[in-house]
Design a protein around this motif. Structure first.
Motif, short mmCIF file in Angstrom:
data_model
loop_
_atom_site.label_atom_id
_atom_site.label_comp_id
_atom_site.label_asym_id
_atom_site.label_seq_id
_atom_site.Cartn_x
_atom_site.Cartn_y
_atom_site.Cartn_z
N PRO A 283 62.27 -42.77 17.08
CA PRO A 283 63.65 -42.60 17.53
C PRO A 283 63.78 -41.34 18.36
CG PRO A 283 63.45 -41.95 15.22
CD PRO A 283 62.11 -42.47 15.66
N TYR B 75 66.60 -38.92 20.60
CA TYR B 75 67.93 -38.62 21.09
C TYR B 75 67.89 -37.27 21.80
CZ TYR B 75 72.93 -37.64 21.08
OH TYR B 75 74.21 -37.33 21.44
N GLU C 222 65.59 -35.95 23.77
CA GLU C 222 64.31 -35.31 23.45
C GLU C 222 63.46 -35.10 24.70
OE1 GLU C 222 63.79 -34.02 20.71
OE2 GLU C 222 64.55 -35.20 19.05
N ASP D 9 68.09 -43.47 21.76
CA ASP D 9 69.38 -43.62 21.08
C ASP D 9 70.51 -43.05 21.94
OD1 ASP D 9 71.37 -43.88 19.23
OD2 ASP D 9 70.61 -42.37 17.85
N ASN E 108 74.91 -43.60 21.72
CA ASN E 108 74.27 -43.02 20.55
C ASN E 108 74.75 -43.72 19.28
OD1 ASN E 108 74.68 -40.33 18.42
ND2 ASN E 108 72.67 -40.82 19.22
N HIS F 237 70.40 -41.93 14.24
CA HIS F 237 68.99 -41.98 13.87
C HIS F 237 68.61 -43.21 13.04
CE1 HIS F 237 65.72 -39.79 11.30
NE2 HIS F 237 65.17 -40.60 12.16
N ALA G 96 60.36 -37.91 16.89
CA ALA G 96 59.82 -37.63 18.22
C ALA G 96 59.39 -36.17 18.36
CB ALA G 96 60.87 -37.95 19.28
N ASP G 97 59.90 -35.29 17.49
CA ASP G 97 59.74 -33.86 17.75
C ASP G 97 58.46 -33.26 17.19
OD1 ASP G 97 60.30 -33.97 15.11
OD2 ASP G 97 62.17 -32.84 15.20
N GLN H 250 57.51 -32.91 14.26
CA GLN H 250 57.60 -32.24 12.96
C GLN H 250 56.73 -32.97 11.94
OE1 GLN H 250 62.12 -31.61 12.54
NE2 GLN H 250 61.16 -29.82 11.61
N LYS I 17 69.11 -25.07 5.79
CA LYS I 17 68.74 -26.48 5.90
C LYS I 17 67.74 -26.86 4.82
CE LYS I 17 67.45 -30.27 8.60
NZ LYS I 17 67.89 -31.04 9.72
N ARG J 244 55.33 -30.23 6.88
CA ARG J 244 56.26 -30.51 7.97
C ARG J 244 56.27 -29.32 8.90
NH1 ARG J 244 60.26 -34.14 9.56
NH2 ARG J 244 62.28 -33.28 10.10
N ARG K 213 59.67 -27.85 14.88
CA ARG K 213 59.90 -28.68 16.05
C ARG K 213 59.03 -28.21 17.20
NH1 ARG K 213 63.59 -31.55 18.83
NH2 ARG K 213 64.77 -32.84 17.40
N THR L 242 67.50 -29.20 16.85
CA THR L 242 67.76 -30.33 15.96
C THR L 242 68.91 -31.18 16.49
OG1 THR L 242 68.39 -30.98 13.74
CG2 THR L 242 69.23 -28.86 14.51
N LYS L 243 68.79 -32.49 16.29
CA LYS L 243 69.85 -33.40 16.71
C LYS L 243 70.70 -33.76 15.50
CE LYS L 243 68.01 -33.20 20.74
NZ LYS L 243 66.93 -32.30 20.39
N LYS M 20 76.70 -34.10 11.17
CA LYS M 20 75.89 -35.32 11.05
C LYS M 20 75.13 -35.32 9.72
CE LYS M 20 74.40 -37.42 15.40
NZ LYS M 20 73.43 -37.32 16.48
#
Ligand code: UDP
Ligand code: MG
Length: 331
Positions: free
Chosen positions: A16, A18, A20, A50, A78, A81, A102-103, A105, A139, A204, A207, A212-213, A218
């Motif tokens: 996915p 968005y 990116e 997306d 959009n 995710h 996609a990033d 991570q 986070k 993990r 990025r 971050t999206k 969200k």
């Protein structure tokens, strides 16, 4: 590619994306490099755009033009995710399907370990984050607390510290796609389907680039989906707290009666009355809100809108763009 010995397995990779533009090229090359070390595996890379508003779409077009294993699915806007993941799964042809951010991570190299488990008969190999790099303490902390809360109050155990990074076999993917709900908390839904599931621990990473999206709003919405789609505990809270409030009131009544009938002192009423009023009013509003959340979800389900709209499909076998979305199976 043309080795004739055992038939190669087809691995579908769902990515996915968005906004990116800063990472898709790099993720493409890291994946191609990692997958070239896997024996007997052919793969397709399904990038789900997306509704990106930056250059992601253009870059994906270029990647697709240069490499026929790349497939691109572009949404009309959009959709989020979890919808992007769902669309990717629906379009995946593989014997096994991997979901990966996609990033970068989630390191693509870990997929080798997942494939290994799959060959041993594991049907869902999900990544468990042993460490999280480069994410704000807020986070990390909220994510940790959230996974524990959901696990505690949901009707089925959802693995802790697990995102959507995972490999699923065909049977598991089909089972997941047979679930038509709109509020899709994919990691919970995968836990729900059962089959043979195992954790693959991994670190993990931070990025690779970009931001971050998942802004706070969200995240909150995602967390609410996770809780409300997998638990009726918030509804039950209404009965418990209602019962508690009633029990408290009863104590108050008995106390007042006792004072009135057996002593000379009269309970001075205003303060208590006012507090009780506020309390009951507050509790009622709170639960009206919770009922409303569930009701809104039922309304959303009842409308039966498609989960997402595809603007363009590129690189999928037997279509050359502009094909209508396949629509949800079983509907
Ligand atoms: N993503 C998406 N749609 C969205 C938000 C995010 O497809 O509305 C994708 C994003 O491009 C990334 C993945 O979902 O590949 C995870 O998002 P992100 O890395 O921003 O979240 P985080 O890792 O910070 O939780
Ligand atoms: Mg990320």
């Amino acid at each position: 590619m043309t080795d004739t010995s055992p038939p190669a397995t087809l691995l579908s990779v769902v990515i996915p994306c968005y906004n990116e533009e800063a990472v898709v090229r790099e993720s493409y090359s890291r994946m191609v490099a990692a997958f070239s070390t896997f024996d007997g595996v052919e793969y397709e890379l399904i990038f789900v755009d997306d509704g990106s508003r930056d250059d992601t779409g253009t870059i994906l077009h270029a990647l697709q033009a240069a490499d026929p294993r790349v497939r691109v699915l572009s949404f009309s806007r959009n959709f989020g995710h979890q919808m992007a993941v769902t669309a990717g799964l629906e379009h995946a042809a593989g014997d096994a399907v991997v979901i990966i951010d996609a990033d970068l991570q989630d390191p693509p190299e870990v997929i080798g370990e997942m494939l290994e488990r799959w060959r041993q008969g594991v049907q869902v190999a999900y990544g468990r984050r042993t460490e999280r790099q480069g994410e704000a303490p807020f986070k990390r902390w909220t994510a940790k607390a959230f996974y524990r809360l959901v696990n505690r109050i949901s009707d089925i155990p959802i693995p802790l510290d697990t995102g959507d990074f995972r490999l699923m076999d065909r049977q598991a993917v089909d089972a997941l796609l047979a679930m038509p709900e709109r509020d899709r908390f994919v990691r919970g839904m995968v836990a729900w389907i059962g089959f043979r599931q195992e954790a693959v621990p991994y670190r993990r990473e931070a990025r690779f680039a970009g931001t971050t999206k998942y802004p706070l709003f969200k995240m909150l919405r995602f967390a609410t989906d996770g809780i409300l789609s997998f638990s009726l505990v918030p509804l039950r809270l209404a009965s418990w707290i209602g019962f508690l409030a009633a029990a408290l009131a009863l104590v108050g009544i008995l106390y007042a009666l006792f004072m009135r009938l057996l002593t000379e002192v009269w309970v001075p009423g205003w303060t208590l009355l006012f507090i009780a009023l506020l309390f009951i009013g507050g509790v009622q509003l709170l639960f009206l809100g919770i009922f409303g959340e569930y009701l809104g979800r039922i309304y959303g389900e009842v409308k039966r809108r498609p989960l997402y709209l595809v603007k363009e499909r590129l690189g999928f076998p037997q279509d050359d763009g502009e094909a209508p979305p396949p629509g949800r199976r079983g509907r």
